[in-house]
Design a protein around this motif. Structure first.
Motif, PDB file in Angstrom:
ATOM      1  N   ARG B 635      -4.976   2.811  -6.506  1.00 14.07           N
ATOM      2  CA  ARG B 635      -4.906   2.825  -5.046  1.00 14.07           C
ATOM      3  C   ARG B 635      -3.480   2.727  -4.563  1.00 14.07           C
ATOM      4  O   ARG B 635      -2.662   2.015  -5.148  1.00 14.07           O
ATOM      5  N   VAL B 636      -3.204   3.439  -3.512  1.00 14.04           N
ATOM      6  CA  VAL B 636      -1.917   3.324  -2.850  1.00 14.04           C
ATOM      7  C   VAL B 636      -2.184   3.016  -1.385  1.00 14.04           C
ATOM      8  O   VAL B 636      -2.852   3.779  -0.687  1.00 14.04           O
ATOM      9  N   TYR B 637      -1.696   1.876  -0.931  1.00 11.67           N
ATOM     10  CA  TYR B 637      -1.919   1.461   0.453  1.00 11.67           C
ATOM     11  C   TYR B 637      -0.778   1.943   1.334  1.00 11.67           C
ATOM     12  O   TYR B 637       0.361   2.085   0.864  1.00 11.67           O
ATOM     13  N   VAL B 638      -1.091   2.177   2.602  1.00  9.00           N
ATOM     14  CA  VAL B 638      -0.045   2.602   3.512  1.00  9.00           C
ATOM     15  C   VAL B 638      -0.077   1.755   4.781  1.00  9.00           C
ATOM     16  O   VAL B 638      -1.131   1.288   5.219  1.00  9.00           O
ATOM     17  N   ALA B 639       1.100   1.584   5.339  1.00 12.70           N
ATOM     18  CA  ALA B 639       1.198   0.871   6.612  1.00 12.70           C
ATOM     19  C   ALA B 639       2.300   1.521   7.430  1.00 12.70           C
ATOM     20  O   ALA B 639       3.338   1.907   6.891  1.00 12.70           O
ATOM     21  N   VAL B 640       2.051   1.686   8.728  1.00  9.74           N
ATOM     22  CA  VAL B 640       3.083   2.219   9.618  1.00  9.74           C
ATOM     23  C   VAL B 640       3.323   1.189  10.710  1.00  9.74           C
ATOM     24  O   VAL B 640       2.365   0.675  11.311  1.00  9.74           O
ATOM     25  N   ASP B 641       4.566   0.874  10.956  1.00 10.09           N
ATOM     26  CA  ASP B 641       4.953  -0.129  11.943  1.00 10.09           C
ATOM     27  C   ASP B 641       4.210  -1.443  11.722  1.00 10.09           C
ATOM     28  O   ASP B 641       3.729  -2.084  12.663  1.00 10.09           O
ATOM     29  N   GLY B 642       4.058  -1.792  10.458  1.00 13.04           N
ATOM     30  CA  GLY B 642       3.443  -3.075  10.144  1.00 13.04           C
ATOM     31  C   GLY B 642       1.928  -3.083  10.270  1.00 13.04           C
ATOM     32  O   GLY B 642       1.280  -4.090  10.032  1.00 13.04           O
ATOM     33  N   GLU B 643       1.357  -1.966  10.642  1.00 14.87           N
ATOM     34  CA  GLU B 643      -0.097  -1.931  10.786  1.00 14.87           C
ATOM     35  C   GLU B 643      -0.719  -1.277   9.556  1.00 14.87           C
ATOM     36  O   GLU B 643      -0.372  -0.149   9.200  1.00 14.87           O
ATOM     37  N   ASN B 644      -1.619  -1.979   8.904  1.00 12.89           N
ATOM     38  CA  ASN B 644      -2.264  -1.414   7.727  1.00 12.89           C
ATOM     39  C   ASN B 644      -3.215  -0.312   8.139  1.00 12.89           C
ATOM     40  O   ASN B 644      -4.093  -0.520   8.964  1.00 12.89           O
TER      41      ASN B 644
END
Lengths: 47, 833
Positions: B635-644
């Motif tokens: 799994r690779v998790y992503v977050a943009v501007d601190g939001e998961n």
């Protein structure tokens, strides 16, 4: 029929020359790679 | 941009490597390229007027994969390395031979032989295509070894420089066979001419006059054949005898000796012309057999030396600073520096830095193992991430891997590498021949002593199993060529026999049954906006980590979010390449924490990609579907501007055709599967392998080895199919170890055969063809026995005259060669190979 002896001698001499040529060809590495030259010969026009 | 827009849906092939381009190909000189590397090569060739390269062969290039590490070739400047690599060296000229596994077509030859146009310091470069070798001469005053190798790497032909090469041995030994063959041919031709008067018995007057002269001359011509050309057979027979083992060369030597001595006796006592034409002819034909054999081997020669995997030079940290030394010079206590993507050369203690060691070569586990300061790291692992400082605790030769390899359990029980079948038959052959020869003596002796001697020698002569010795090299040689065409490369012809006799097939799972390059990617989480996808893609592109690369590619293709934003996304994709704010240079504050993830600011937004722990300090339970220990997925998790936002899940995918192959094999073989992973996929595998197959999980390399060994103890003939990396021991242990590989340049030291992954679908056919080949060999044996039978029938009656011999011997040899080759071709045709 003594000519036969001479003829056989000459024919052997000729054959030995060819054997020598073959051994020289092997020695000079001509049998190391028998594929690349066949391709290489086509390149000359492409220079 | 309409042109690129249409190109998106019509699979653009990269001008350099021919791979499918991403949706927005790089354009240079109106040619599409799939990546920077390919474009760079094209630019370089274009600038030097070398674009003929692209005209000679369709898409000749190789994808340029390696990340350029500027100091990677520094060790080539080292004096000790140069001394070992260079074949010739003076102030004005240096010459060396490099192995370049990537060369594969006429274009490669052309480019490599035109290196002097790219680097004027290169005076000459010659390719030996069959050996995949390049011999380069360069002027040390104008260029250096490092520059030459760098240039080769830059155009996509990075030479394989390894430890094995450092202890280089040249291969000129095989010229002797040509000498022997030439000599035998010469003598055979002339002796045959001299024997002509015998064949044409009506020239009796000629025979009476010159018989003696011809006889002596033939004798003189036959001597070099006996002493030089036939020497190999005597030596081999003697070697066998010394080991109390009768091989096929023993009856051959016996027959040749009998032939020569009988002829000598006949000529000296003026009884007749002797059998010297048969003698020289036999040696000549059998040498042709040897030559065919040697050529097949040469074409299949691959590097079996495990040292190939080890780096040649390491960076040694001394009080004076960094120093590049040869691995062989490494000593216990040395401090070394191992950079990203470098292999750890020896067992060592981690002194500084965070180790992320990829042990896929040793254990098959592709997820890097984190190591902290003070922990021991083992040789063979590959550091992924920052450079680490190590202190060597064991010398290279004593390293874990080396031990694994030198383990007696890993050595094959002195495998008879040559024609096991023929040798076995040969032994019975000798017994039968001797019995026959002796009984013919006993039968004739009371009646006619002369006849007894004649029958005795004739039996020995005719029993010379030359046809037998020709059958295997010709049949197997043809078989190996058929396999080679189908990208199945066997170490030698004995492997065909083993494959044909096998009854058990053991598969490794990871990397063998699963296809790591085709893992399926799915996205789980909050819906992603196209803009966000681009942000993530831009960030992922910065990293060389396989998952990042995969992710960048997937997002670029828009495949993950099943087409819903395809048009828009690709439009953005084009922008991305040209004038969007997200070009690679627009990624700020990029950091990559090896083994954890990436972060950076793209277009003013903070993006994080990586492990759950890295992206969100506390991974929420509802983030993924369920938190199982399913190793089938990464799994690779992503977050943009601190939001998961969610995570990308990479599923393992089984190879194409696997079901078909396993079904076919399951009918005729006992199947087994060994996996280093856990048993989450047991159900699925059970369905594929069928109820009888044995499935084992949590297997270490040693377990795999033990399992194969146990099977062999039960008397089974085992084929092990693995990726050749983590299961090297098991491959070695099996009767036939087959390495399944996606990149053929990745040779495995332990295997007996290499199967290109693209040919996996034909694996069952290959095995059936091997069995058929064995049948062909047997049929050829029967044919050659037929000839021997006729000859023996004549011999025991004492009717085996020189003229019969001169006709029967060459016919049997030639027909066996032809029969074997044609029958194998026919079988291949019938198997649709």
């Amino acid at each position: 029929m003594n000519i036969i002896f001479i003829l056989i001698g000459i024919s052997l001499l000729v054959a030995v020359t060819f054997l020598g040529a073959f051994l020289w060809a092997v020695r000079s590495g001509q049998y190391e790679d028998d594929y690349t030259p066949s391709v290489r010969v086509l390149f000359d026009d492409e220079e | 941009m309409p042109t690129t827009a249409t190109a998106i849906h019509t699979h653009v092939a990269c001008t350099h490597c021919g791979d499918e381009c991403p949706d927005e190909p790089l354009l240079f000189a109106e040619q599409p390229f799939c990546c920077q590397g390919c474009q760079a090569v094209y630019e370089l060739l274009n600038a030097n007027n070398l674009c003929t390269y692209y005209r000679l062969d369709e898409r000749p290039g190789q994808k340029v994969r390696e990340v350029e590490l500027p100091s990677r070739f520094d060790y080539l400047d080292q004096e000790s390395v140069q001394a070992q690599l260079l074949a010739f060296r003076s102030d004005t000229l240096a010459k060396l031979t490099l192995t370049i596994p990537q060369m594969h077509c006429a274009s490669c030859i052309w480019l490599l032989e035109n290196l002097h146009k790219l680097n004027p310091g290169v005076s000459e470069s010659r390719v030996n295509f069959l050996r995949k070798e390049l011999t380069v001469s360069y002027l040390p005053s104008q260029t250096s070894l490092k520059d030459v190798v760098k240039l080769l790497a830059a155009v996509g032909y990075e030479p394989q420089i390894t430890l094995a090469e450092l202890g280089a041995q040249s291969h000129h030994g095989n010229r002797t066979l040509y000498y022997k063959l030439g000599l035998a041919g010469f003598c055979f031709g002339n002796v045959m001419l001299l024997a002509f008067p015998d064949y044409l018995s009506f020239i009796e007057q000629l025979q009476a006059e010159f018989g003696r002269f011809f006889g002596y001359l033939s004798l003189v011509l036959a001597l070099p054949v006996l002493l030089v050309s036939a020497r190999g057979f005597y030596e081999s027979a003697w070697q066998g005898l010394k080991q109390r083992y009768i091989n096929l060369d023993f009856p051959i030597s016996l027959g040749l000796t009998a032939l020569f001595l009988t002829s000598l006796f006949d000529i000296l006592t003026q009884r007749g012309p002797g059998y010297l034409d048969s003698f020289t002819g036999l040696v000549f034909f059998m040498l042709i057999g040897k030559w065919v054999q040697q050529r097949t081997y040469e074409a299949l020669r691959f590097d079996r030396d495990f040292t190939s995997y080890f780096p040649v030079a390491v960076t040694l940290l001394t009080t004076e600073g960094e120093k590049s030394v040869s691995v062989k010079e490494l000593q216990v206590g040395n401090r070394i520096l191992v950079r990203n993507q470098e292999v750890i050369p020896a067992d060592a203690i981690l002194m500084r830095g965070t180790g992320q060691i990829d042990y896929s070569f040793v254990s098959g586990e592709s997820v890097p193992v984190a190591k902290l300061t003070g922990e021991v790291v083992y040789a063979g692992g590959r550091q992924v991430g920052e450079a680490v400082e190590l202190e060597v605790v064991r010398e290279v030769s004593q390293g874990y891997l080396t031990q694994l390899w030198n383990n007696p359990a890993f050595q094959k029980a002195e495998k008879q590498t040559l024609e096991t079948y023929a040798n076995k038959v040969g032994r019975y052959f000798v017994a039968v021949t001797l019995v026959l020869a002796l009984s013919s003596i006993l039968y004739w002796y009371p009646k006619d002593t002369h006849m007894a001697m004649r029958a005795f020698t004739s039996v020995l002569v005719i029993a010379c199993p030359c046809a037998l010795s020709l059958a295997t090299p010709f049949a197997m040689g043809a078989a190996l060529r058929v396999f080679g065409r189908r990208k199945f490369y066997l170490k030698n012809s004995a492997v065909v026999e083993t494959l044909g006799r096998a009854d058990t097939i053991v598969f490794d799972k990871t990397g063998t049954l699963t296809d790591t390059h085709r893992s399926e990617v799915r996205y789980v989480g909050l819906p992603l906006q196209p803009a966000e996808m681009q942000l993530i893609a831009a960030l992922a592109q910065q990293s060389t980590h396989p998952l990042s690369q995969r992710l960048a590619k997937e997002l670029g293709n828009g495949e993950v979010v099943k087409g819903e934003i395809l048009g828009e996304g690709t439009e953005e994709g084009n922008l991305l390449k040209e004038n969007s704010p997200f070009t690679t240079s627009q990624v700020h504050h990029f950091t990559e924490l090896p083994g954890q993830g990436l972060s950076g600011v793209v277009a003013g937004r903070e993006v994080k990609v990586g492990s759950a722990a890295f992206v969100c300090a506390k991974p929420k339970a509802q983030q993924g579907p369920e938190h199982s220990a399913d190793t089938r997925q990464s799994r690779v998790y992503v977050a943009v501007d601190g939001e998961n936002l969610g995570c990308f899940v990479f599923y393992n995918v089984y190879r194409e055709h696997m079901q078909k192959v396993l079904q076919t094999l399951g009918k005729r073989y006992h199947l087994a599967m060994l996996s280093g992973d856990n048993n989450t996929e047991q159900e699925r595998l059970r369905g594929l392998f069928g109820p009888k197959a044995e499935l084992r999980f949590w297997q270490s390399p040693q377990d795999k080895l033990d399992y194969v060994a146990a099977l062999r103890q039960q008397g089974r003939t085992v084929i092990m199919v693995g990726d050749g990396l983590n299961d090297a021991g098991a491959l070695q242990q099996a009767d036939a170890g087959i390495a399944l590989t996606d990149t053929l340049s990745n040779f495995s030291p332990a295997c007996d055969a290499i199967l290109d992954a693209s040919s996996f679908g034909q694996f069952a056919t290959f095995l059936r063809f091997s069995q058929n080949c064995l049948q062909v060999v047997l049929a050829t044996f029967i044919l050659s026995f037929g000839y021997n039978g006729i000859g023996l029938g004549l011999a025991v009656q004492g009717k085996f005259t020189p003229i019969v011999s001169a006709i029967l011997m060459p016919i049997s040899s030639l027909s066996v060669m032809l029969f074997a080759t044609l029958l194998v071709r026919f079988t291949a045709y019938r198997n649709k190979l």
